[in-house]
Structures are given as structure tokens and as C-alpha cells.
Design a protein around this motif. Sequence first.
Motif, short mmCIF file in Angstrom:
data_model
loop_
_atom_site.label_atom_id
_atom_site.label_comp_id
_atom_site.label_asym_id
_atom_site.label_seq_id
_atom_site.Cartn_x
_atom_site.Cartn_y
_atom_site.Cartn_z
N LEU A 25 0.81 -1.21 0.00
CA LEU A 25 0.00 0.00 0.00
C LEU A 25 0.85 1.27 0.00
N MET A 64 -2.55 -6.80 -0.99
CA MET A 64 -3.30 -5.59 -0.65
C MET A 64 -4.39 -5.89 0.37
N GLU A 67 -2.89 -6.37 3.85
CA GLU A 67 -2.51 -5.12 4.50
C GLU A 67 -3.75 -4.32 4.91
N CYS A 68 -4.81 -4.40 4.13
CA CYS A 68 -6.03 -3.69 4.50
C CYS A 68 -6.70 -4.31 5.73
N GLN A 69 -6.41 -5.55 6.02
CA GLN A 69 -6.96 -6.20 7.21
C GLN A 69 -6.14 -5.90 8.46
N SER A 74 -3.27 -0.37 7.49
CA SER A 74 -4.36 0.21 6.72
C SER A 74 -4.76 1.60 7.19
N HIS A 77 -4.38 4.40 4.94
CA HIS A 77 -5.06 4.13 3.66
C HIS A 77 -6.51 3.71 3.90
N ALA A 78 -7.13 4.23 4.95
CA ALA A 78 -8.46 3.78 5.37
C ALA A 78 -9.51 3.91 4.27
N CYS A 81 -8.79 1.35 1.53
CA CYS A 81 -9.09 -0.01 1.98
C CYS A 81 -10.59 -0.25 2.07
N LEU A 84 -11.61 -0.91 -1.40
CA LEU A 84 -11.06 -2.19 -1.82
C LEU A 84 -11.86 -3.34 -1.22
N ASN A 85 -12.22 -3.23 0.05
CA ASN A 85 -13.04 -4.25 0.70
C ASN A 85 -14.39 -4.38 0.03
#
Length: 91
Positions: A25, A64, A67-69, A74, A77-78, A81, A84-85
Amino acid sequence: MNIRTVCLGVLAATVIGGSALAGILDEPKMMAPFFTDKTMKTMKADADMKKVWAKMSKKHQAAMMKECQDAAMSKPHAEFCAKLNALAGKA
């Protein structure tokens, strides 16, 4: 032990440890396709983001998502993410 050896060891550990903290990220090359501008402040529309996501390798998608989890990775990059989710059906 020689003070020079100790200092070099600490420097090496810092360099190695610092590079381990940077994730996918934080890589402009990976993130740029999701944004409309070079400063990466404005994300593309959902349909365009979905196209970029679909073109990515499964390996990069998994990295990705991982890292978002991770809350610490994250946090900066909230917004990204969250989108993305939603794209991945995890929202």
C-alpha cells in the motif's frame, strides 16, 4: 567488541527493519492505477477501480487485502481499503 562493529550492526538492522515496514500500500507503482492524479489524492470511480483490481495479479490482490486487514498498515489508507473491501466483497 569494537564500537564500529556495533554501530554498523545497528545501522544494518535499522535499514532492514525499516524496509520491512513498507508494504504494498506504500508502493506508488502499485497504488497509482487506482487514482486519477499523480499526487494520489483522488481515487477513481468504483467502476474504474474494479477494472484495475481485475487486472492485478492474484498475488498483489492478496497482499493488498492482507494489508487492508491489518489495522496499523491500513490506517493511513483507510478510505482506499474501505473501497477495496467493497470491491472484493468484504464490506
